[in-house]
Design a protein around this motif. Structure first.
Motif, PDB file in Angstrom:
ATOM      1  N   ASP A 113      33.831  37.688  36.281  1.00  0.00           N
ATOM      2  CA  ASP A 113      32.916  38.832  36.302  1.00  0.00           C
ATOM      3  C   ASP A 113      32.561  39.226  37.737  1.00  0.00           C
ATOM      4  O   ASP A 113      32.480  40.413  38.070  1.00  0.00           O
ATOM      5  N   VAL A 114      32.344  38.214  38.573  1.00  0.00           N
ATOM      6  CA  VAL A 114      32.048  38.464  39.992  1.00  0.00           C
ATOM      7  C   VAL A 114      33.225  39.185  40.645  1.00  0.00           C
ATOM      8  O   VAL A 114      33.043  40.137  41.412  1.00  0.00           O
ATOM      9  N   PHE A 115      34.412  38.754  40.332  1.00  0.00           N
ATOM     10  CA  PHE A 115      35.630  39.371  40.868  1.00  0.00           C
ATOM     11  C   PHE A 115      35.640  40.870  40.593  1.00  0.00           C
ATOM     12  O   PHE A 115      35.818  41.687  41.509  1.00  0.00           O
ATOM     13  N   PHE A 116      35.421  41.253  39.344  1.00  0.00           N
ATOM     14  CA  PHE A 116      35.477  42.667  38.986  1.00  0.00           C
ATOM     15  C   PHE A 116      34.281  43.454  39.511  1.00  0.00           C
ATOM     16  O   PHE A 116      34.411  44.620  39.888  1.00  0.00           O
ATOM     17  N   ALA A 117      33.102  42.806  39.558  1.00  0.00           N
ATOM     18  CA  ALA A 117      31.891  43.498  39.995  1.00  0.00           C
ATOM     19  C   ALA A 117      31.847  43.731  41.498  1.00  0.00           C
ATOM     20  O   ALA A 117      31.047  44.548  41.972  1.00  0.00           O
ATOM     21  N   SER A 118      32.694  43.044  42.238  1.00  0.00           N
ATOM     22  CA  SER A 118      32.633  43.113  43.699  1.00  0.00           C
ATOM     23  C   SER A 118      33.764  43.934  44.306  1.00  0.00           C
ATOM     24  O   SER A 118      34.050  43.822  45.501  1.00  0.00           O
ATOM     25  N   GLN A 119      34.410  44.765  43.501  1.00  0.00           N
ATOM     26  CA  GLN A 119      35.523  45.557  44.019  1.00  0.00           C
ATOM     27  C   GLN A 119      35.645  46.859  43.261  1.00  0.00           C
ATOM     28  O   GLN A 119      34.952  47.099  42.267  1.00  0.00           O
ATOM     29  N   ASN A 120      36.536  47.713  43.736  1.00  0.00           N
ATOM     30  CA  ASN A 120      36.950  48.890  42.978  1.00  0.00           C
ATOM     31  C   ASN A 120      38.115  48.425  42.117  1.00  0.00           C
ATOM     32  O   ASN A 120      39.226  48.244  42.624  1.00  0.00           O
ATOM     33  N   PRO A 121      37.898  48.198  40.821  1.00  0.00           N
ATOM     34  CA  PRO A 121      38.940  47.581  39.990  1.00  0.00           C
ATOM     35  C   PRO A 121      40.145  48.463  39.713  1.00  0.00           C
ATOM     36  O   PRO A 121      41.140  47.985  39.170  1.00  0.00           O
ATOM     37  N   THR A 122      40.074  49.738  40.101  1.00  0.00           N
ATOM     38  CA  THR A 122      41.208  50.628  39.841  1.00  0.00           C
ATOM     39  C   THR A 122      42.047  50.888  41.088  1.00  0.00           C
ATOM     40  O   THR A 122      43.088  51.528  41.010  1.00  0.00           O
ATOM     41  N   GLN A 123      41.624  50.372  42.236  1.00  0.00           N
ATOM     42  CA  GLN A 123      42.373  50.607  43.467  1.00  0.00           C
ATOM     43  C   GLN A 123      43.598  49.701  43.531  1.00  0.00           C
ATOM     44  O   GLN A 123      43.480  48.478  43.465  1.00  0.00           O
ATOM     45  N   VAL A 124      44.749  50.308  43.686  1.00  0.00           N
ATOM     46  CA  VAL A 124      46.022  49.584  43.720  1.00  0.00           C
ATOM     47  C   VAL A 124      46.376  49.212  45.155  1.00  0.00           C
ATOM     48  O   VAL A 124      46.229  50.020  46.079  1.00  0.00           O
ATOM     49  N   ASN A 125      46.833  47.965  45.335  1.00  0.00           N
ATOM     50  CA  ASN A 125      47.295  47.509  46.652  1.00  0.00           C
ATOM     51  C   ASN A 125      46.255  47.707  47.748  1.00  0.00           C
ATOM     52  O   ASN A 125      46.555  48.214  48.829  1.00  0.00           O
ATOM     53  N   GLY A 126      45.046  47.278  47.475  1.00  0.00           N
ATOM     54  CA  GLY A 126      44.040  47.355  48.518  1.00  0.00           C
ATOM     55  C   GLY A 126      42.629  47.374  47.985  1.00  0.00           C
ATOM     56  O   GLY A 126      42.394  47.489  46.780  1.00  0.00           O
ATOM     57  N   GLN A 127      41.692  47.270  48.921  1.00  0.00           N
ATOM     58  CA  GLN A 127      40.281  47.437  48.637  1.00  0.00           C
ATOM     59  C   GLN A 127      39.650  48.147  49.817  1.00  0.00           C
ATOM     60  O   GLN A 127      39.819  47.732  50.973  1.00  0.00           O
ATOM     61  N   GLY A 128      38.924  49.226  49.519  1.00  0.00           N
ATOM     62  CA  GLY A 128      38.288  49.984  50.584  1.00  0.00           C
ATOM     63  C   GLY A 128      39.309  50.499  51.573  1.00  0.00           C
ATOM     64  O   GLY A 128      40.323  51.081  51.184  1.00  0.00           O
ATOM     65  N   PRO A 129      39.083  50.253  52.862  1.00  0.00           N
ATOM     66  CA  PRO A 129      39.996  50.775  53.881  1.00  0.00           C
ATOM     67  C   PRO A 129      41.252  49.934  54.088  1.00  0.00           C
ATOM     68  O   PRO A 129      42.118  50.305  54.882  1.00  0.00           O
ATOM     69  N   ASP A 130      41.344  48.805  53.397  1.00  0.00           N
ATOM     70  CA  ASP A 130      42.474  47.886  53.603  1.00  0.00           C
ATOM     71  C   ASP A 130      43.561  48.154  52.566  1.00  0.00           C
ATOM     72  O   ASP A 130      43.340  47.978  51.365  1.00  0.00           O
ATOM     73  N   TYR A 131      44.733  48.564  53.040  1.00  0.00           N
ATOM     74  CA  TYR A 131      45.826  48.918  52.151  1.00  0.00           C
ATOM     75  C   TYR A 131      47.064  48.066  52.424  1.00  0.00           C
ATOM     76  O   TYR A 131      47.309  47.659  53.551  1.00  0.00           O
ATOM     77  N   GLY A 132      47.833  47.827  51.372  1.00  0.00           N
ATOM     78  CA  GLY A 132      49.058  47.053  51.477  1.00  0.00           C
ATOM     79  C   GLY A 132      49.084  45.962  50.431  1.00  0.00           C
ATOM     80  O   GLY A 132      48.036  45.559  49.908  1.00  0.00           O
ATOM     81  N   SER A 133      50.265  45.482  50.100  1.00  0.00           N
ATOM     82  CA  SER A 133      50.381  44.462  49.053  1.00  0.00           C
ATOM     83  C   SER A 133      49.630  43.188  49.407  1.00  0.00           C
ATOM     84  O   SER A 133      49.211  42.440  48.527  1.00  0.00           O
ATOM     85  N   GLN A 134      49.433  42.940  50.708  1.00  0.00           N
ATOM     86  CA  GLN A 134      48.697  41.751  51.125  1.00  0.00           C
ATOM     87  C   GLN A 134      47.209  41.850  50.802  1.00  0.00           C
ATOM     88  O   GLN A 134      46.480  40.863  50.873  1.00  0.00           O
ATOM     89  N   TYR A 135      46.757  43.050  50.411  1.00  0.00           N
ATOM     90  CA  TYR A 135      45.356  43.254  50.038  1.00  0.00           C
ATOM     91  C   TYR A 135      45.197  43.555  48.546  1.00  0.00           C
ATOM     92  O   TYR A 135      44.122  43.967  48.109  1.00  0.00           O
ATOM     93  N   ARG A 136      46.246  43.333  47.775  1.00  0.00           N
ATOM     94  CA  ARG A 136      46.160  43.656  46.351  1.00  0.00           C
ATOM     95  C   ARG A 136      45.247  42.664  45.626  1.00  0.00           C
ATOM     96  O   ARG A 136      45.002  41.559  46.101  1.00  0.00           O
ATOM     97  N   SER A 137      44.767  43.080  44.456  1.00  0.00           N
ATOM     98  CA  SER A 137      43.883  42.235  43.654  1.00  0.00           C
ATOM     99  C   SER A 137      44.691  41.363  42.694  1.00  0.00           C
ATOM    100  O   SER A 137      45.542  41.876  41.961  1.00  0.00           O
ATOM    101  N   ILE A 138      44.403  40.081  42.715  1.00  0.00           N
ATOM    102  CA  ILE A 138      45.062  39.131  41.811  1.00  0.00           C
ATOM    103  C   ILE A 138      44.026  38.127  41.311  1.00  0.00           C
ATOM    104  O   ILE A 138      43.202  37.644  42.086  1.00  0.00           O
TER     105      ILE A 138
END
Length: 218
Positions: A113-138
């Motif tokens: 629950d913390v995982f989902f509540a602390s991010q934009n769960p629909t953003q692919v390959n990144g969070q916020g200003p950080d983009y790339g597969s190294q920033y993807r959500s898993i």
């Protein structure tokens, strides 16, 4: 012109081959059987990737029952990944955290629950200003029970948002501990511009959503 055309075709063929090779390596990781980490002095470990690990570390360390969070890399096929290698996006790894917690105080389900509540769960390959597969959500699972918890919460959230959830679900295989200078980064560098403008706002946003699970000093 003909020579240029032939060169382009050869380049594309080799590029496609390389992409296929990477895809096969990554698919092998996804299809592997998970490794379950045993309790150590009553403490369990869970693994998450959710953008910059500086941000994720601060989020989980604010949760009651969490003893420590370690920054590193997971989810890929490259041995001994480094920050520099991870940033190329070619290792298969994502910036990840190891959450060491007391399962008698906080459950794995709550950590999800913390995982989902602390991010934009629909953003692919990144969070916020950080983009790339190294920033993807898993979210990494260690057994079938954890996998079912993750998939149920992911499905429920998708219905609530009426959107596709970007988080990937991987079997946990190995966590590579990151460089020393990445550990406790937010706490040690509160005046860093990224920490002030990205990490702290992300932490505060999460804390406003789940105030009842926070440590007293947070």
């Amino acid at each position: 012109m003909k020579t240029l055309f032939i060169t382009l075709i050869i380049t594309l063929l080799f590029s496609c081959k390389n992409i296929a090779q990477v895809s096969n390596e990554q698919q092998a990781i996804i299809n592997a059987s998970p490794i379950e980490v045993p309790l150590d002095n009553g403490k369990a470990r869970a693994y998450f990737a959710s953008g910059c690990f500086w941000c994720v570390e601060a989020v989980y360390e604010s949760v009651k029952g969490v003893d420590e969070v370690i920054n590193g890399y997971s989810g890929g096929f490259t041995d001994k990944p480094t920050y520099q290698l991870s940033n190329t996006g070619r290792t298969g790894h994502a910036e990840a955290v190891e959450v060491i917690y007391n399962p008698n105080i906080v459950s794995f389900a709550t950590l999800v629950d913390v995982f989902f509540a602390s991010q934009n769960p629909t953003q692919v390959n990144g969070q916020g200003p950080d983009y790339g597969s190294q920033y993807r959500s898993i979210i990494f699972y260690q057994n079938d029970t954890q996998k079912k918890i993750i998939e149920k919460k992911k499905t429920t959230l998708a219905k609530e948002l009426n959107a596709k959830i970007a988080a990937e679900v991987y079997p946990f295989l190995k966590f590579w501990i990151g460089e020393d200078y990445h550990q406790n980064y937010e706490r040690l560098h509160p005046n860093n511009s990224y920490i002030r403008n990205v990490s702290i706002p992300r932490l505060r946003s999460f804390q406003a959503k789940m105030p009842t699970i926070l440590k007293a000093n947070h």
